[in-house]
Design a protein around this motif. Sequence first.
Motif, PDB file in Angstrom:
ATOM      1  N   GLY A  39       0.778  -1.228   0.000  1.00 40.48           N
ATOM      2  CA  GLY A  39       0.000   0.000   0.000  1.00 40.48           C
ATOM      3  C   GLY A  39       0.811   1.279   0.000  1.00 40.48           C
ATOM      4  O   GLY A  39       0.267   2.359  -0.124  1.00 40.48           O
ATOM      5  N   ILE A  40       2.127   1.187   0.142  1.00 37.22           N
ATOM      6  CA  ILE A  40       2.973   2.386   0.150  1.00 37.22           C
ATOM      7  C   ILE A  40       3.466   2.606  -1.277  1.00 37.22           C
ATOM      8  O   ILE A  40       4.009   1.709  -1.900  1.00 37.22           O
ATOM      9  N   THR A  41       3.268   3.801  -1.810  1.00 38.48           N
ATOM     10  CA  THR A  41       3.694   4.067  -3.175  1.00 38.48           C
ATOM     11  C   THR A  41       4.791   5.115  -3.262  1.00 38.48           C
ATOM     12  O   THR A  41       5.430   5.246  -4.282  1.00 38.48           O
ATOM     13  N   LYS A  42       5.027   5.887  -2.204  1.00 41.49           N
ATOM     14  CA  LYS A  42       6.070   6.913  -2.233  1.00 41.49           C
ATOM     15  C   LYS A  42       6.935   6.808  -0.978  1.00 41.49           C
ATOM     16  O   LYS A  42       6.453   6.498   0.102  1.00 41.49           O
ATOM     17  N   ILE A  43       8.207   7.111  -1.144  1.00 43.10           N
ATOM     18  CA  ILE A  43       9.123   7.128  -0.011  1.00 43.10           C
ATOM     19  C   ILE A  43       8.923   8.442   0.756  1.00 43.10           C
ATOM     20  O   ILE A  43       8.504   9.437   0.179  1.00 43.10           O
ATOM     21  N   LEU A  75       0.430  -2.927 -13.483  1.00 41.57           N
ATOM     22  CA  LEU A  75      -0.727  -2.328 -14.141  1.00 41.57           C
ATOM     23  C   LEU A  75      -1.999  -2.526 -13.321  1.00 41.57           C
ATOM     24  O   LEU A  75      -2.813  -1.611 -13.189  1.00 41.57           O
ATOM     25  N   LEU A  76      -2.173  -3.704 -12.754  1.00 36.52           N
ATOM     26  CA  LEU A  76      -3.342  -3.964 -11.904  1.00 36.52           C
ATOM     27  C   LEU A  76      -3.335  -3.070 -10.669  1.00 36.52           C
ATOM     28  O   LEU A  76      -4.376  -2.615 -10.214  1.00 36.52           O
ATOM     29  N   ASP A  77      -2.151  -2.786 -10.146  1.00 34.43           N
ATOM     30  CA  ASP A  77      -2.034  -1.939  -8.951  1.00 34.43           C
ATOM     31  C   ASP A  77      -2.369  -0.473  -9.225  1.00 34.43           C
ATOM     32  O   ASP A  77      -2.536   0.305  -8.290  1.00 34.43           O
ATOM     33  N   THR A  83     -12.042   2.722  -9.337  1.00 39.95           N
ATOM     34  CA  THR A  83     -11.808   2.291 -10.718  1.00 39.95           C
ATOM     35  C   THR A  83     -11.209   0.886 -10.717  1.00 39.95           C
ATOM     36  O   THR A  83     -10.020   0.716 -10.975  1.00 39.95           O
ATOM     37  N   PRO A  84     -12.021  -0.122 -10.434  1.00 42.81           N
ATOM     38  CA  PRO A  84     -11.470  -1.479 -10.348  1.00 42.81           C
ATOM     39  C   PRO A  84     -11.125  -2.064 -11.709  1.00 42.81           C
ATOM     40  O   PRO A  84     -11.713  -1.707 -12.719  1.00 42.81           O
ATOM     41  N   PHE A  85     -10.160  -2.970 -11.710  1.00 44.06           N
ATOM     42  CA  PHE A  85      -9.810  -3.744 -12.889  1.00 44.06           C
ATOM     43  C   PHE A  85     -10.492  -5.090 -12.785  1.00 44.06           C
ATOM     44  O   PHE A  85     -10.658  -5.636 -11.704  1.00 44.06           O
TER      45      PHE A  85
END
Length: 91
Positions: A39-43, A75-77, A83-85
């Motif tokens: 769930g973490i996308t940025k440092i 891509l799924l993430d 906006t679900p895949f």
Amino acid sequence: DQATDPIVEMALRLNIPFAIVPCCVMPSLFPHRRQKVKGITKINSSGNLNGFNDASPDGSVGDPVRSYSTYCKYLLDLSTEDTPFFEDKLS
């Protein structure tokens, strides 16, 4: 390939249906592609996340996307709860 990320990002932003079949990962051309870390996308601003220092230039954390399977997961993430895949595997 080079067009996949922009297609996905624009379709998600506009909330329109789309289908893609990614073909090439191209890790040296897209070093910013990183796998999600729980769930973490940025440092953080100090440049460190519990001793994890492997960040891309834009601050994204996680292992680089270098294989087809990790590219598909990347891509799924990109999707959110809004906006679900829907993933389908061809046999």
